[in-house]
Design a protein around this motif. Structure first.
Motif, PDB file in Angstrom:
ATOM      1  N   GLU A  74       0.841  -1.190   0.000  1.00 18.59           N
ATOM      2  CA  GLU A  74       0.000   0.000   0.000  1.00 18.59           C
ATOM      3  C   GLU A  74       0.877   1.241   0.000  1.00 18.59           C
ATOM      4  N   SER A  75       0.389   2.318  -0.601  1.00 19.18           N
ATOM      5  CA  SER A  75       1.167   3.561  -0.668  1.00 19.18           C
ATOM      6  C   SER A  75       0.861   4.507   0.495  1.00 19.18           C
ATOM      7  N   THR A  76      -0.206   4.217   1.244  1.00 17.05           N
ATOM      8  CA  THR A  76      -0.563   5.029   2.408  1.00 17.05           C
ATOM      9  C   THR A  76      -0.794   4.109   3.597  1.00 17.05           C
ATOM     10  N   SER A  77      -0.656   4.662   4.798  1.00 18.34           N
ATOM     11  CA  SER A  77      -0.837   3.833   5.990  1.00 18.34           C
ATOM     12  C   SER A  77      -2.307   3.568   6.309  1.00 18.34           C
ATOM     13  N   LEU A  78      -3.182   4.384   5.778  1.00 19.42           N
ATOM     14  CA  LEU A  78      -4.616   4.216   6.006  1.00 19.42           C
ATOM     15  C   LEU A  78      -5.354   4.849   4.837  1.00 19.42           C
ATOM     16  N   GLU A  79      -6.471   4.266   4.489  1.00 20.06           N
ATOM     17  CA  GLU A  79      -7.278   4.837   3.413  1.00 20.06           C
ATOM     18  C   GLU A  79      -7.712   6.255   3.791  1.00 20.06           C
ATOM     19  N   PRO A  80      -7.650   7.192   2.852  1.00 24.49           N
ATOM     20  CA  PRO A  80      -8.080   8.568   3.162  1.00 24.49           C
ATOM     21  C   PRO A  80      -9.561   8.614   3.547  1.00 24.49           C
ATOM     22  N   ASN A  81      -9.875   9.440   4.497  1.00 25.68           N
ATOM     23  CA  ASN A  81     -11.254   9.693   4.941  1.00 25.68           C
ATOM     24  C   ASN A  81     -11.978   8.469   5.495  1.00 25.68           C
ATOM     25  N   VAL A  82     -11.246   7.459   5.915  1.00 24.43           N
ATOM     26  CA  VAL A  82     -11.904   6.279   6.467  1.00 24.43           C
ATOM     27  C   VAL A  82     -12.425   6.601   7.867  1.00 24.43           C
ATOM     28  N   ARG A  83     -13.601   6.098   8.177  1.00 26.69           N
ATOM     29  CA  ARG A  83     -14.211   6.283   9.489  1.00 26.69           C
ATOM     30  C   ARG A  83     -14.587   4.901  10.013  1.00 26.69           C
ATOM     31  N   PHE A  84     -14.272   4.666  11.266  1.00 29.66           N
ATOM     32  CA  PHE A  84     -14.615   3.382  11.880  1.00 29.66           C
ATOM     33  C   PHE A  84     -15.695   3.591  12.915  1.00 29.66           C
ATOM     34  N   ILE A  85     -16.745   2.838  12.780  1.00 27.14           N
ATOM     35  CA  ILE A  85     -17.849   2.867  13.728  1.00 27.14           C
ATOM     36  C   ILE A  85     -17.832   1.519  14.436  1.00 27.14           C
ATOM     37  N   PRO A  86     -17.958   1.504  15.759  1.00 24.84           N
ATOM     38  CA  PRO A  86     -17.842   0.240  16.500  1.00 24.84           C
ATOM     39  C   PRO A  86     -18.769  -0.873  16.033  1.00 24.84           C
ATOM     40  N   ILE A  87     -19.841  -0.573  15.318  1.00 27.83           N
ATOM     41  CA  ILE A  87     -20.766  -1.631  14.895  1.00 27.83           C
ATOM     42  C   ILE A  87     -20.610  -1.996  13.421  1.00 27.83           C
ATOM     43  N   ASP A  88     -19.606  -1.444  12.737  1.00 29.26           N
ATOM     44  CA  ASP A  88     -19.354  -1.803  11.338  1.00 29.26           C
ATOM     45  C   ASP A  88     -18.928  -3.258  11.226  1.00 29.26           C
ATOM     46  N   SER A  89     -19.416  -3.968  10.243  1.00 29.70           N
ATOM     47  CA  SER A  89     -19.023  -5.335   9.886  1.00 29.70           C
ATOM     48  C   SER A  89     -19.219  -6.322  11.031  1.00 29.70           C
ATOM     49  N   THR A  90     -18.628  -7.500  10.884  1.00 24.78           N
ATOM     50  CA  THR A  90     -18.846  -8.561  11.867  1.00 24.78           C
ATOM     51  C   THR A  90     -17.717  -8.616  12.891  1.00 24.78           C
ATOM     52  N   VAL A  91     -18.053  -9.040  14.096  1.00 25.66           N
ATOM     53  CA  VAL A  91     -17.076  -9.183  15.176  1.00 25.66           C
ATOM     54  C   VAL A  91     -16.155 -10.355  14.833  1.00 25.66           C
ATOM     55  N   LEU A  92     -14.858 -10.188  15.099  1.00 18.67           N
ATOM     56  CA  LEU A  92     -13.907 -11.269  14.855  1.00 18.67           C
ATOM     57  C   LEU A  92     -14.156 -12.406  15.837  1.00 18.67           C
ATOM     58  N   PHE A 125     -10.256  -0.278  19.250  1.00 20.30           N
ATOM     59  CA  PHE A 125     -11.169  -1.397  19.019  1.00 20.30           C
ATOM     60  C   PHE A 125     -10.605  -2.723  19.520  1.00 20.30           C
ATOM     61  N   LEU A 126      -9.618  -2.681  20.423  1.00 20.48           N
ATOM     62  CA  LEU A 126      -9.002  -3.908  20.924  1.00 20.48           C
ATOM     63  C   LEU A 126      -9.985  -4.807  21.668  1.00 20.48           C
ATOM     64  N   SER A 127     -10.939  -4.230  22.360  1.00 18.71           N
ATOM     65  CA  SER A 127     -11.861  -5.045  23.153  1.00 18.71           C
ATOM     66  C   SER A 127     -12.846  -5.822  22.293  1.00 18.71           C
ATOM     67  N   SER A 128     -13.224  -5.269  21.158  1.00 25.26           N
ATOM     68  CA  SER A 128     -14.181  -5.955  20.294  1.00 25.26           C
ATOM     69  C   SER A 128     -13.890  -5.618  18.825  1.00 25.26           C
ATOM     70  N   PRO A 129     -12.778  -6.121  18.296  1.00 20.78           N
ATOM     71  CA  PRO A 129     -12.435  -5.800  16.909  1.00 20.78           C
ATOM     72  C   PRO A 129     -13.368  -6.482  15.918  1.00 20.78           C
ATOM     73  N   ARG A 130     -13.557  -5.815  14.819  1.00 20.56           N
ATOM     74  CA  ARG A 130     -14.414  -6.327  13.755  1.00 20.56           C
ATOM     75  C   ARG A 130     -13.590  -6.537  12.492  1.00 20.56           C
ATOM     76  N   SER A 131     -14.192  -7.165  11.522  1.00 25.24           N
ATOM     77  CA  SER A 131     -13.459  -7.506  10.297  1.00 25.24           C
ATOM     78  C   SER A 131     -12.944  -6.260   9.575  1.00 25.24           C
ATOM     79  N   ILE A 132     -13.661  -5.150   9.643  1.00 27.94           N
ATOM     80  CA  ILE A 132     -13.207  -3.926   8.996  1.00 27.94           C
ATOM     81  C   ILE A 132     -11.944  -3.383   9.676  1.00 27.94           C
ATOM     82  N   HIS A 133     -11.834  -3.573  10.992  1.00 27.72           N
ATOM     83  CA  HIS A 133     -10.646  -3.134  11.728  1.00 27.72           C
ATOM     84  C   HIS A 133      -9.453  -4.022  11.374  1.00 27.72           C
ATOM     85  N   TYR A 134      -9.695  -5.318  11.270  1.00 28.22           N
ATOM     86  CA  TYR A 134      -8.635  -6.247  10.893  1.00 28.22           C
ATOM     87  C   TYR A 134      -8.132  -5.942   9.479  1.00 28.22           C
TER      88      TYR A 134
END
Length: 169
Positions: A74-92, A125-134
């Protein structure tokens, strides 16, 4: 155990620092010997222009631990304008690897301030990481894979003044 270690180091010609009992110094007729090359994942390269600190081997080991064997980077460390919401995607199902990788990235920020912000975000998100965080962690690690030898350079010719910038927004 500590006394045994101190005695062994002192027998090699080192003296204990009067201010820090974990720091040992050895002097020669040329001044202080620069013997530090690799310590706790930190690589030190001393050249005429200054000192360069990196964690290339540590970063490479982290890439391997993540299981990234493809050539994609990847050319950047994080996608531009990405927002993480604790309920996005499925829990790991098993968040252990996520936590290990984030912990490894935290250690890597010693010489890689360019990843400090995205790692800080994902630490939330260490306590409840989701697939989007991974997926974001893997994105950072693919960025690291493409920038393994990035680090910090301390110039021998600098004024030794520390400058820092912050955006409190």
């Amino acid at each position: 155990m500590v006394d045994k270690f101190s005695t062994a180091i002192c027998n090699l010609g080192f003296t204990c620092s009067p201010r820090e009992n974990a720091l040992f110094i050895r002097k020669s007729e040329h001044g202080v010997d620069l013997l530090l090359f690799y310590f706790l994942g930190l690589e030190v390269l001393s050249i005429d222009e200054g000192i360069y600190l990196s964690q290339a081997k540590y970063a490479s080991d982290l890439v391997a631990r993540a299981g990234i064997i493809d050539s994609h980077i990847e050319s950047t460390s994080l996608e531009p304008n990405v927002r993480f919401i604790p309920i996005d995607s499925t829990v790991l199902d098993n968040p252990t690897l996520y936590r290990q990788l984030v912990g490894g990235l935290v250690c890597l920020t010693v010489t890689r301030p360019d990843i400090a912000y995205p790692v800080h975000v994902l630490m939330q998100f260490l306590s409840s990481p989701r697939s989007i965080h991974y997926a974001a962690v893997l994105h950072i690690i693919r960025y690291i894979k493409g920038t393994l030898f990035h680090g910090l350079h301390f110039s021998a010719h600098s004024s030794l003044s520390l400058q820092a910038y912050s955006n409190v927004d």
